[in-house]
Design an enzyme around this catalytic site. Structure first.
Site, PDB file in Angstrom:
ATOM      1  N   GLU A  32       6.384   2.820  14.972  1.00 51.52           N
ATOM      2  CA  GLU A  32       6.591   2.004  13.778  1.00 51.52           C
ATOM      3  C   GLU A  32       6.587   0.515  14.111  1.00 51.52           C
ATOM      4  O   GLU A  32       6.047  -0.300  13.356  1.00 51.52           O
ATOM      5  CB  GLU A  32       7.910   2.390  13.096  1.00 51.52           C
ATOM      6  CG  GLU A  32       7.901   3.764  12.469  1.00 51.52           C
ATOM      7  CD  GLU A  32       6.894   3.896  11.335  1.00 51.52           C
ATOM      8  OE1 GLU A  32       6.639   2.886  10.646  1.00 51.52           O
ATOM      9  OE2 GLU A  32       6.358   4.994  11.146  1.00 51.52           O
ATOM     10  N   CYS A 187      -7.328   3.959  -0.293  1.00 49.30           N
ATOM     11  CA  CYS A 187      -6.827   2.816  -1.057  1.00 49.30           C
ATOM     12  C   CYS A 187      -6.751   1.575  -0.167  1.00 49.30           C
ATOM     13  O   CYS A 187      -5.698   0.951  -0.012  1.00 49.30           O
ATOM     14  CB  CYS A 187      -5.463   3.157  -1.659  1.00 49.30           C
ATOM     15  SG  CYS A 187      -4.994   2.070  -3.027  1.00 49.30           S
ATOM     16  N   CYS A 194     -12.375   4.696  -4.411  1.00 43.28           N
ATOM     17  CA  CYS A 194     -11.739   5.358  -5.555  1.00 43.28           C
ATOM     18  C   CYS A 194     -12.314   6.738  -5.857  1.00 43.28           C
ATOM     19  O   CYS A 194     -11.549   7.657  -6.188  1.00 43.28           O
ATOM     20  CB  CYS A 194     -11.833   4.464  -6.791  1.00 43.28           C
ATOM     21  SG  CYS A 194     -10.868   2.933  -6.648  1.00 43.28           S
ATOM     22  N   CYS A 197     -10.476   9.474  -3.974  1.00 41.10           N
ATOM     23  CA  CYS A 197      -9.016   9.376  -3.919  1.00 41.10           C
ATOM     24  C   CYS A 197      -8.362  10.478  -4.747  1.00 41.10           C
ATOM     25  O   CYS A 197      -8.676  10.635  -5.932  1.00 41.10           O
ATOM     26  CB  CYS A 197      -8.562   8.012  -4.419  1.00 41.10           C
ATOM     27  SG  CYS A 197      -6.763   7.815  -4.446  1.00 41.10           S
ATOM     28  N   CYS A 203      -4.279   6.882 -11.543  1.00 41.29           N
ATOM     29  CA  CYS A 203      -4.265   5.485 -11.078  1.00 41.29           C
ATOM     30  C   CYS A 203      -4.696   4.552 -12.202  1.00 41.29           C
ATOM     31  O   CYS A 203      -5.815   4.643 -12.715  1.00 41.29           O
ATOM     32  CB  CYS A 203      -5.185   5.317  -9.876  1.00 41.29           C
ATOM     33  SG  CYS A 203      -5.214   3.625  -9.242  1.00 41.29           S
TER      34      CYS A 203
END
Length: 351
Positions: A32, A187, A194, A197, A203
């Site tokens: 992370e 995205c 798109c 997706c 969306c």
């Protein structure tokens, strides 16, 4: 969202990433930290290298900072390395060598914000914690059809509310990985995909280019230009003079060539001579100018640096303990220090 995302993640997620194959709190935290402001493909080799050198909290905590910076060299955003070193020391000293299991204690660690803490708590301990990293933020902003500045205080509050609402209980870890992968694969900030997706049916931004394009990245040519003249001074034995950079600012805490002028490339011989004389006088050195290399370029996240390297002969001994912020090292020893990537490349060419 989870009903659409989780099946897609099982089919298309990046399950081969090494931090996806462990529940070790240290390995997950390290991933992370590395992934803050860094793309996966860039972070991957550093992740393996850092785990090999510092496989546990205790190893990182007890390592000299220079050793940590040396392994981090080239990755950028060096405050992360200094914070990681301090965080490991706190985990060993205050938390028994385990990542804290409550969010407040986790966020008290240097370099650990709310999203980073949540990601580790969900992945290492199975807690129902929502994340809001750059990918998740972009996905939520677009699917909700939000307007205005994406990082405004109002939108930040709204996005955290959405993140908490959408994160399913019991499967937060998988959902967090799924929304991160969706942001990376479909995205994207530029040229989002798109049609492929899984969230397209719900969306609100899919048909509104002004919302999709809000995350366009600044083109390199738009970045401000800065200039500098660096000093490459070597003594009769071939050792090179290095200066430790302040913790704040570019290359914070790393060893670098001294900067003679941080505002221009000293192409005029008289200017070079005067700058070299001022620097030598301030540091108690004897320096003789030699040649000036052609201009080089280095791209930072927010600006582009053009710099030239002035070669000089060092004719005075320098105490090598670094207390003065200066050391004089042979090339091999210098390459073992934490160096900015352009300085490392330069010294490697000399070796």
């Amino acid at each position: 969202m989870a009903e659409l995302l989780l099946p897609w993640y099982r089919r298309c997620g990046r399950h081969d990433l090494p931090w996806r194959k462990t529940q070790d709190d240290y390995a997950l935290w390290l991933a992370e930290i590395l992934l803050q402001q860094t793309q996966v493909r860039t972070a991957l080799p550093y992740y393996g290298r850092l785990l090999a050198h510092f496989p546990r909290w205790q190893d990182l905590a007890s390592a000299p900072l220079d050793a940590v910076l040396a392994q981090w060299s080239g990755l950028g955003y060096y405050a992360r390395a200094r914070n990681a070193h301090r965080a490991a020391q706190m985990v060993v000293r205050d938390h028994g060598g385990r990542f804290p299991k409550d969010r407040a204690s986790a966020m008290a660690l240097p370099g650990v914000g709310r999203s980073t803490a949540a990601a580790v708590l969900a992945s290492a301990y199975g807690q129902d914690e929502a994340i809001l990293d750059a990918n998740a933020r972009r996905v939520l902003f677009r699917t909700a059809g939000l307007v205005g500045e994406p990082r405004s205080a109002a939108n930040d509050r709204r996005l955290w509310q959405l993140a908490a609402m959408e994160t399913p209980r019991g499967t937060a870890h998988d959902y967090n990985q799924a929304i991160q992968d969706l942001g990376a694969i479909h995205c994207r900030s530029r040229r989002p995909d798109c049609p492929g997706c899984p969230l397209r049916p719900r969306c609100r931004a899919a048909a509104r280019p002004e919302l999709l394009n809000r995350y366009e990245q600044t083109h390199r040519s738009d970045r401000p230009q800065r200039y500098a003249t660096l000093l490459l001074a070597r003594d009769a034995a071939g050792r090179v003079l290095l200066h430790r950079r302040p913790e704040h600012g570019i290359w914070g805490g790393l060893w670098s060539l001294p900067i003679l002028d941080a505002s221009q490339i000293l192409t005029d011989p008289d200017q070079r001579a005067q700058a070299l004389e001022r620097y030598a006088s301030a540091c108690g050195l004897r320096l003789k100018a030699q040649s000036l290399d052609p201009v080089r370029r280095h791209l930072f996240s927010h600006f582009q640096l053009e710099y030239a390297v002035l070669h000089a002969q060092l004719r005075a001994e320098v105490v090598a303990d670094g207390d003065s912020g200066l050391v004089c090292q042979d090339i091999g020893s210098a390459l073992g220090l934490g160096l900015p990537s352009p300085i490392r490349r330069l010294l490697e060419q000399l070796d």
